[in-house]
Design an enzyme around this catalytic site. Sequence first.
Site, PDB file in Angstrom:
ATOM      1  N   ARG A  14      53.745  23.415 -25.737  1.00 24.30           N
ATOM      2  CA  ARG A  14      54.061  24.087 -27.029  1.00 24.30           C
ATOM      3  C   ARG A  14      55.796  23.586 -27.249  1.00 24.30           C
ATOM      4  NH1 ARG A  14      58.262  27.553 -27.648  1.00 24.30           N
ATOM      5  NH2 ARG A  14      58.404  28.043 -24.718  1.00 24.30           N
ATOM      6  N   ASP A  15      56.701  23.920 -26.443  1.00 21.77           N
ATOM      7  CA  ASP A  15      57.966  24.053 -26.496  1.00 21.77           C
ATOM      8  C   ASP A  15      58.303  23.188 -27.333  1.00 21.77           C
ATOM      9  OD1 ASP A  15      60.792  25.289 -27.220  1.00 21.77           O
ATOM     10  OD2 ASP A  15      60.824  26.011 -24.335  1.00 21.77           O
ATOM     11  N   HIS A 207      64.445  28.707 -17.718  1.00 24.45           N
ATOM     12  CA  HIS A 207      63.372  28.357 -18.444  1.00 24.45           C
ATOM     13  C   HIS A 207      64.907  27.962 -19.095  1.00 24.45           C
ATOM     14  CE1 HIS A 207      61.158  27.866 -22.134  1.00 24.45           C
ATOM     15  NE2 HIS A 207      62.458  27.567 -22.796  1.00 24.45           N
ATOM     16  N   HIS A 209      67.206  24.557 -21.021  1.00 23.44           N
ATOM     17  CA  HIS A 209      67.431  23.133 -21.811  1.00 23.44           C
ATOM     18  C   HIS A 209      68.227  22.574 -21.735  1.00 23.44           C
ATOM     19  CE1 HIS A 209      63.871  24.583 -25.143  1.00 23.44           C
ATOM     20  NE2 HIS A 209      64.364  25.201 -24.920  1.00 23.44           N
ATOM     21  N   CYS A 240      64.064  24.622 -30.163  1.00 22.74           N
ATOM     22  CA  CYS A 240      63.181  25.873 -30.525  1.00 22.74           C
ATOM     23  C   CYS A 240      63.355  25.655 -32.140  1.00 22.74           C
ATOM     24  CB  CYS A 240      63.950  27.312 -30.746  1.00 22.74           C
ATOM     25  SG  CYS A 240      63.576  28.645 -31.175  1.00 22.74           S
ATOM     26  N   ASN A 249      63.797  20.596 -23.235  1.00 22.85           N
ATOM     27  CA  ASN A 249      63.699  20.346 -22.185  1.00 22.85           C
ATOM     28  C   ASN A 249      64.056  20.451 -21.000  1.00 22.85           C
ATOM     29  OD1 ASN A 249      61.612  22.619 -24.511  1.00 22.85           O
ATOM     30  ND2 ASN A 249      61.338  23.419 -22.829  1.00 22.85           N
TER      31      ASN A 249
HETATM   32  P1  HMG Z   1      56.889  37.205 -40.962  1.00 22.16           P
HETATM   33  O1  HMG Z   1      57.481  36.234 -42.379  1.00 22.16           O
HETATM   34  O2  HMG Z   1      58.782  38.010 -40.475  1.00 22.16           O
HETATM   35  O3  HMG Z   1      56.392  37.967 -41.473  1.00 22.16           O
HETATM   36  O4  HMG Z   1      57.229  36.846 -39.942  1.00 22.16           O
HETATM   37  P2  HMG Z   1      55.113  38.991 -41.682  1.00 22.16           P
HETATM   38  O5  HMG Z   1      54.795  39.605 -40.341  1.00 22.16           O
HETATM   39  O6  HMG Z   1      55.168  39.260 -43.525  1.00 22.16           O
HETATM   40  O7  HMG Z   1      54.216  37.732 -41.386  1.00 22.16           O
HETATM   41  C1  HMG Z   1      54.697  35.990 -42.783  1.00 22.16           C
HETATM   42  C2  HMG Z   1      53.664  35.792 -43.043  1.00 22.16           C
HETATM   43  O8  HMG Z   1      52.978  35.481 -41.854  1.00 22.16           O
HETATM   44  C3  HMG Z   1      52.088  36.037 -43.818  1.00 22.16           C
HETATM   45  O9  HMG Z   1      51.395  35.009 -44.375  1.00 22.16           O
HETATM   46  C4  HMG Z   1      51.367  37.003 -42.387  1.00 22.16           C
HETATM   47  O10 HMG Z   1      50.316  37.204 -42.696  1.00 22.16           O
HETATM   48  C5  HMG Z   1      51.645  35.416 -41.651  1.00 22.16           C
HETATM   49  P3  HMG Z   1      51.467  35.203 -46.374  1.00 22.16           P
HETATM   50  O11 HMG Z   1      50.504  36.577 -46.236  1.00 22.16           O
HETATM   51  O12 HMG Z   1      53.227  34.944 -46.281  1.00 22.16           O
HETATM   52  O13 HMG Z   1      50.596  34.455 -46.211  1.00 22.16           O
HETATM   53  N1  HMG Z   1      51.056  36.278 -39.500  1.00 22.16           N
HETATM   54  C6  HMG Z   1      50.480  35.274 -39.346  1.00 22.16           C
HETATM   55  N2  HMG Z   1      50.110  34.346 -39.492  1.00 22.16           N
HETATM   56  C7  HMG Z   1      49.466  34.099 -38.551  1.00 22.16           C
HETATM   57  N3  HMG Z   1      49.657  34.254 -37.162  1.00 22.16           N
HETATM   58  C8  HMG Z   1      50.663  35.368 -36.569  1.00 22.16           C
HETATM   59  C9  HMG Z   1      51.231  35.335 -37.938  1.00 22.16           C
HETATM   60  N4  HMG Z   1      52.150  36.808 -38.423  1.00 22.16           N
HETATM   61  C10 HMG Z   1      52.333  36.663 -39.393  1.00 22.16           C
HETATM   62  N5  HMG Z   1      50.650  35.032 -36.141  1.00 22.16           N
HETATM   63  C11 HMG Z   1      56.751  36.137 -37.514  1.00 22.16           C
HETATM   64  C12 HMG Z   1      57.087  36.452 -38.620  1.00 22.16           C
HETATM   65  C13 HMG Z   1      56.409  36.741 -36.112  1.00 22.16           C
HETATM   66  C14 HMG Z   1      54.889  35.753 -37.404  1.00 22.16           C
HETATM   67  C15 HMG Z   1      57.423  34.472 -37.319  1.00 22.16           C
HETATM   68  O14 HMG Z   1      58.419  34.684 -38.191  1.00 22.16           O
HETATM   69  C16 HMG Z   1      56.816  33.567 -37.196  1.00 22.16           C
HETATM   70  O15 HMG Z   1      55.707  32.977 -36.880  1.00 22.16           O
HETATM   71  N6  HMG Z   1      57.553  33.411 -35.740  1.00 22.16           N
HETATM   72  C17 HMG Z   1      57.293  32.445 -34.472  1.00 22.16           C
HETATM   73  C18 HMG Z   1      58.937  31.724 -34.139  1.00 22.16           C
HETATM   74  C19 HMG Z   1      58.308  30.774 -33.689  1.00 22.16           C
HETATM   75  O16 HMG Z   1      57.455  30.495 -33.077  1.00 22.16           O
HETATM   76  N7  HMG Z   1      59.342  30.208 -32.472  1.00 22.16           N
HETATM   77  C20 HMG Z   1      59.359  28.936 -31.453  1.00 22.16           C
HETATM   78  C21 HMG Z   1      59.093  30.105 -29.691  1.00 22.16           C
HETATM   79  S1  HMG Z   1      60.620  30.610 -29.198  1.00 22.16           S
HETATM   80  C22 HMG Z   1      61.028  29.765 -28.317  1.00 22.16           C
HETATM   81  O17 HMG Z   1      61.083  28.082 -28.352  1.00 22.16           O
HETATM   82  C23 HMG Z   1      61.823  29.790 -27.314  1.00 22.16           C
HETATM   83  C24 HMG Z   1      61.380  29.419 -25.976  1.00 22.16           C
HETATM   84  O18 HMG Z   1      60.808  28.098 -25.558  1.00 22.16           O
HETATM   85  C25 HMG Z   1      62.076  29.928 -24.990  1.00 22.16           C
HETATM   86  C26 HMG Z   1      63.747  29.859 -25.200  1.00 22.16           C
HETATM   87  O19 HMG Z   1      63.958  28.328 -25.104  1.00 22.16           O
HETATM   88  O20 HMG Z   1      64.745  30.552 -24.882  1.00 22.16           O
HETATM   89  C27 HMG Z   1      60.006  30.690 -26.077  1.00 22.16           C
HETATM   90 MG    MG Z   2      62.334  26.923 -24.688  1.00 25.59          MG
END
Ligand code: HMG
Ligand code: MG
Length: 303
Positions: A14-15, A207, A209, A240, A249
């Site tokens: 994933r990450d 967690h 990095h 991210c 990571n």
């Molecule tokens: P949005 O654009 O703000 O909001 O996305 P929305 O609800 O208007 O959705 C936009 C579009 O996404 C729409 O599609 C929705 O249907 C679709 P359209 O009508 O435009 O074609 N949609 C989805 N599609 C599939 N699965 C879903 C979903 N939800 C909405 N679940 C949203 C808001 C949260 C969805 C978006 O910003 C997003 O997916 N963000 C994810 C970002 C991400 O994954 N970042 C990395 C993970 S975090 C990380 O890495 C940190 C960590 O490792 C810890 C650390 O290191 O600190 C965990």
């Molecule tokens: Mg991370």
Amino acid sequence: MTERDVRVYEVGPRDGLQNESTPIPTDAKLRYIGLLADAGLREIEATSFVSPRAVPQLADADELMARLDRRPGVRYPVLVPNLRGLERATAAGADAVCVFTAATESFTRANIGMSIAESIDAFRPVMTEARERGWWTRGYVSTAFGCPYEGEVAASAVVAVARQLIELGVDEISVGDTIGVAGPADVRRVVGALVAEGFNRDRLAMHFHDTRATALANVSAALEQGIRCFDASTGGAGGCPYAPGAAGNLATEDLVYLLEREGMNHGVDLDALLAAARDVSNTLGRPLSTKVGQAGGWRVPVP
Ligand code: HMG
Ligand code: MG
């Protein structure tokens, strides 16, 4: 669990992969996950059910989870940002989910398009459903040590978000150094604040990095503070896409070597883990940058 038992929580699929721009075939991801299980890892964060536009690399989450060869005794958590993600995860056969927010408003907005309060509201129905089904759940608090937009982060901000996640009922909080800026003193400060506020150490994971080569020192500091769960990515890839400056990571092979020398029980076979690291390195088309990935484990020469 004894004092010497440590959980190694693998986030490579994933990450590790989420920030890669070259498409990685689902078959290669499944092979990597299989090798991680072969190495003895019992918690492997498999993918994310997020917007495919936000993270194109994990757009195959539905197929990947449906085709996953689930080994007995292995947990395969997935990230879900909202009910839509939970529905997709359910349909694909997931049974462990992670919600994710952060200690700073700007990062939360950049990452998931919500304020921190909005993210907690979005997670509430997700957590209610997940708990009703008896699923394992985790909540991430990103930017717990530093934010690419807001700089230094107060421990009180981490405590405030972590408390809201615990109130939602998550089994565990993962405290994230998203852009790899923390040092051991920061770990003592943040973990110390969480413990002083009544958080149970058994429900905290770290967690790290390794952006600035402090991840292992941070693990040591957290171990001394009684933390017994660490996230890591085999091969050391990761970061991210919404955290400018995030890189690498903590590598699982580096973590496992340290745990070994500390006499901790981790259940991971280092040679088998290095095979998984070589596999992902081949998939990504670049050599391993991790220390133990390059040097291997230490074999005492036989005279
Ligand atoms: P949005 O654009 O703000 O909001 O996305 P929305 O609800 O208007 O959705 C936009 C579009 O996404 C729409 O599609 C929705 O249907 C679709 P359209 O009508 O435009 O074609 N949609 C989805 N599609 C599939 N699965 C879903 C979903 N939800 C909405 N679940 C949203 C808001 C949260 C969805 C978006 O910003 C997003 O997916 N963000 C994810 C970002 C991400 O994954 N970042 C990395 C993970 S975090 C990380 O890495 C940190 C960590 O490792 C810890 C650390 O290191 O600190 C965990
Ligand atoms: Mg991370």
